[in-house]
Scaffold this motif. Sequence first.
Motif, PDB file in Angstrom:
ATOM      1  N   GLN B 277       0.867  -1.176   0.000  1.00 54.24           N
ATOM      2  CA  GLN B 277       0.000   0.000   0.000  1.00 54.24           C
ATOM      3  C   GLN B 277       0.911   1.235   0.000  1.00 54.24           C
ATOM      4  OE1 GLN B 277      -2.883  -0.030   3.178  1.00 54.24           O
ATOM      5  NE2 GLN B 277      -3.441  -2.168   2.806  1.00 54.24           N
ATOM      6  N   PRO B 278       0.570   2.232  -0.821  1.00 56.36           N
ATOM      7  CA  PRO B 278       1.505   3.367  -0.947  1.00 56.36           C
ATOM      8  C   PRO B 278       1.803   4.076   0.373  1.00 56.36           C
ATOM      9  CG  PRO B 278      -0.477   3.675  -2.332  1.00 56.36           C
ATOM     10  CD  PRO B 278      -0.529   2.283  -1.805  1.00 56.36           C
ATOM     11  N   ARG B 279       0.785   4.358   1.173  1.00 50.14           N
ATOM     12  CA  ARG B 279       1.055   5.123   2.392  1.00 50.14           C
ATOM     13  C   ARG B 279       1.897   4.336   3.382  1.00 50.14           C
ATOM     14  NH1 ARG B 279      -0.895   6.584   7.238  1.00 50.14           N
ATOM     15  NH2 ARG B 279      -2.770   5.310   7.231  1.00 50.14           N
ATOM     16  N   LEU B 280       1.765   3.031   3.379  1.00 49.27           N
ATOM     17  CA  LEU B 280       2.467   2.211   4.366  1.00 49.27           C
ATOM     18  C   LEU B 280       3.809   1.689   3.879  1.00 49.27           C
ATOM     19  CD1 LEU B 280      -0.544   0.160   5.795  1.00 49.27           C
ATOM     20  CD2 LEU B 280       0.398   2.331   6.613  1.00 49.27           C
TER      21      LEU B 280
END
Lengths: 334, 334, 334, 334
Positions: B277-280
């Motif tokens: 996931q991009p944010r993580l």
Amino acid sequence: MSSNRVLNAAVLGATGTVGQRFIVLLSQNPMFKIHSLGASERSAGKPYAQATRWKMSEQMPENVRNIVVKSCDPALYEGCDVVFSGLDASVAGDVEKAFLESEFAVFSNAKNYRMAEDVPLCVPVVNTDHYAVVAAQRAARDKFGPISRVIVTTLQAVSGAGYPGVASLDILDNIVPLISGEEPKMEAEVLKILGGVSSDASVCSPLQDLRVSATCNRVPVVDGHTECVSLEFAGEPPSIDAIKQCLREYTCEAQDLGCFSAPAQVINVSEEEDRPQPRLDRNAGAGMSVTVGRIRPCPVFHVRFTLLVHNTILGAAGASILNAEYAAKKGYIV
Amino acid sequence: MSSNRVLNAAVLGATGTVGQRFIVLLSQNPMFKIHSLGASERSAGKPYAQATRWKMSEQMPENVRNIVVKSCDPALYEGCDVVFSGLDASVAGDVEKAFLESEFAVFSNAKNYRMAEDVPLCVPVVNTDHYAVVAAQRAARDKFGPISRVIVTTLQAVSGAGYPGVASLDILDNIVPLISGEEPKMEAEVLKILGGVSSDASVCSPLQDLRVSATCNRVPVVDGHTECVSLEFAGEPPSIDAIKQCLREYTCEAQDLGCFSAPAQVINVSEEEDRPQPRLDRNAGAGMSVTVGRIRPCPVFHVRFTLLVHNTILGAAGASILNAEYAAKKGYIV
Amino acid sequence: MSSNRVLNAAVLGATGTVGQRFIVLLSQNPMFKIHSLGASERSAGKPYAQATRWKMSEQMPENVRNIVVKSCDPALYEGCDVVFSGLDASVAGDVEKAFLESEFAVFSNAKNYRMAEDVPLCVPVVNTDHYAVVAAQRAARDKFGPISRVIVTTLQAVSGAGYPGVASLDILDNIVPLISGEEPKMEAEVLKILGGVSSDASVCSPLQDLRVSATCNRVPVVDGHTECVSLEFAGEPPSIDAIKQCLREYTCEAQDLGCFSAPAQVINVSEEEDRPQPRLDRNAGAGMSVTVGRIRPCPVFHVRFTLLVHNTILGAAGASILNAEYAAKKGYIV
Amino acid sequence: MSSNRVLNAAVLGATGTVGQRFIVLLSQNPMFKIHSLGASERSAGKPYAQATRWKMSEQMPENVRNIVVKSCDPALYEGCDVVFSGLDASVAGDVEKAFLESEFAVFSNAKNYRMAEDVPLCVPVVNTDHYAVVAAQRAARDKFGPISRVIVTTLQAVSGAGYPGVASLDILDNIVPLISGEEPKMEAEVLKILGGVSSDASVCSPLQDLRVSATCNRVPVVDGHTECVSLEFAGEPPSIDAIKQCLREYTCEAQDLGCFSAPAQVINVSEEEDRPQPRLDRNAGAGMSVTVGRIRPCPVFHVRFTLLVHNTILGAAGASILNAEYAAKKGYIV
């Protein structure tokens, strides 16, 4: 039954988001009158306005505010001609079975019986939230011979997960690259929708020779599923222009029957290079049209394109209502 | 030249977002010292802190605040060992040419010369913002024979478009299904990156027998490009486990040389079903690692997976800096 | 107790988002060693990595992956010097009481005992997620006489609601103008924080003569609470420049004691006209600094400004850890 | 002039976002017929569909697609009864002046002449994008005596900045705490709107004794400005219930005249504790109603509440159109 009588409709799961969408759409529909609203025991006995945290951007229709919510017991729904189910899959199985056994005509969004051999996945104009591939396939099969392989990547809106559904911490500034159970569902349903029925019309027979690979992502969009599709034809591929024309000319029986919810144009073919976009195109045809754009040759398969569908209208409540309109027009609801 | 001398670095396009990222990364890098900052005539002559609207979430390094910005004339950059270009493609062509003719070692993010026959698209650890497909291909080619077909759909962050870049009205509650010029660029670059060089090392020779179809979308994510990939091998496909192991074990020469910016793990293979996931995951390996997850069989091709790369670090400034480290370690910067 | 011994720390509610933040911060903190992790019965007995869906953008520290999670029974926490509680308010009351009765030093984020007369709302450097008003008040009271009236409107990040917390359907393309219970909490806590203690130090005595009006909104931001504040002084107001200087010079005892988590600068005063911004400023001072900007005259009161605080670091786990550091340095943890 | 004749309307700045909104609204309005479209020299001479990148979520009305865009020279607009200006402030000054000198009735969104002494800031039902404070003030003044002090914090949608307007990198996962020029504009305009006219009706005379403090933030919302307001009355404050009733009963002359764009309910008073919300309430009254909620006592002033207005309909194009309807009904357009 005459198709022109206004039918009494019940909405099960009426306090949820799919139920709320049913209510918004039915309140504008001349063919149905909202007669009964069903929900969980917790809501039963309360006026609808009190039982519900309304989450639609349209205002709650005045005439449902004071309808007293009932529990989902078929015995309480006498006088209803049609039952729409917006129930969650966790309870839809038993409840819908009970209504069917009480001989109600049930139109459901729940996935529980979708793949049952003797339950049709009806497509009056539309079908699932992955409709356009289907229409493309059907159109193509009729005109150009069958499609042999499809690879599709979806960018799906959060409303598809219901309420509360996706946590904001999971989706703000983020993508979730998995929607649990969605990929096999999509890969299987398309084969059933496009398949035939047995010669005695007793069971559905899915397509055998189409291979589908679906990758499903959740994106920070409220409504509107976007799908990026690459297709391979079994035989000689048609030209891009022929495909566009075929999609533009696609019509369905529900339109011919004059069903209220059938869109004027089933598939909008966009020539703008950066469309479809969910915020701009999801409401085309009051949410009942599919928009297809970026139709162009694929360096690996034959053709690729991007499509958009309003997942809670054409992909859910709107399709069920159109199914019911179609069934009534055809005399299937007695 | 000894690889241990601290090199004087210039950053061209220093006031833009790529330039700002160069400055953040270089200020933490023991191999380079920021010596000169270049920008447009409008900024030239002003202290950097005054010329710049700082948009990084890291604070502006103290030591650059008072550096007086110069115009991009090679004559003004005496004493610089390395020139990093974060210039916009609209001006990068002429400026970089001038610096090259003045015999500077230029490491650029701009796309202008990427496909020139005599310019390498270097891959010390990494390459472009679509790196992992490349690494997978290389790893696979070495271990399992070549990949024959790739269909990839990208979900790209807005920072890839620079500043101001994507308008908020285009991306809030929305997807833009087109990134102008990105698809052909991606389809061509991968062939060059994976290709060879001519026997006299004078020109690059792109791969001929790999077919790539890329569909590129802009999504409401700040940083981090996500890619959904389906691959077909030319020969017998390896098992999923063999692919995972191959990716996990992938290393590169820049790691062996001890380059500061080389990540400990080039490719993180995630076993969690809803990652990357991009944010993580975008900051894995300080933004220099690729994360690959959801590696699974593809019903149409052989294998499919989802990968994530930090587009402004590994996909841009970080890669250029690692290229420069690598070049210095190898003695290519004299 | 010597303040230099490394203290064994337990984290209760370790699998939740506040607990995860505690673990990230403690794993970088030289004063504490993570000794025990507590969570609900459902998680007890499992290795932490298995019991937890990790949601931090930092990777899970290697050394906690295999710690077996315990239930929250004080008898199981022998050997722990300090207990950090990231428990949800629904269970924190009983559990924290049990640990206190077993004579553990408990540092909690939960709101349950915050307003109890004999529980201090400690402010080593910082206090609550609405810290800067407090610091401004304290600074102003010392230098300029007391503040008489405050009107504050907050724009609070979704991480403040925990996980799953705010539904994405409630916050994408939206504002929620209510955070249940937050306004009275904020209006009351500030009086306690700024108040004194009784002459025998047995109870806290809140301020009587400050009036506070707080309006709290939830906004689509991941981390970082923004607050727009207008202040009235009881007496002659200081100049804007004097206020800025006073805030810049504000220091605290935790800094003087050399506490690891105390930021170099407690309050960053920004002169840029469009700052603070959550995405750009929340990580100032490793999330332990407040950023205050737009300090300017108020046409209605005396001064108005905008402040930003990282709600899950300075506003939650970070503050508890700094409280514990401070308590240890002062010898309050025996 | 009879108010029942359909008036020929021109839209200046027709290709911009405000112009597009004018076109959507006018195409549904029985009082006006779109006669001419004006834009920059670059667009002049092209059919509207070709000159415009359409950004509305409604489809482009069929009947404007082929209208050939003109430049903004009054000589070209013969036959137009009403001119709507969606021009950018950078050009609106000169162009609108030219049209006025050619004796066109101009209804403008641009701010250029708003504060000119002899230009009314008309309020048929509504006024600016900060309308409800105004209506509250007017209602209160009539019923409860004047309001003496207002502190308001706004959370404004990105569409208020036009297109491309706010960069996505500035607003995803972020708040921008400044809207350049907005605070003084808002603080001054409210005084003019609520003020009177001189005894010879030649100039407007702003209120003198109301003090307003406005703090304006940009938030990641597409449409709909939210405002958090605290009010102090000059005299004895009315009860909360009296205020609610007063707002609910507020009507305006445009409603009495039967203007098409006047909403049935000018101010919706919401009793739900977490409303208004932009995504759910901005379209109330087809975007022409204000929604006010959370009306409650203020611990510092007398009352506080949260209001919502659709900034590009009631706050812009819709208000201009209603102004024109009102002017036509009253015979001011000859």
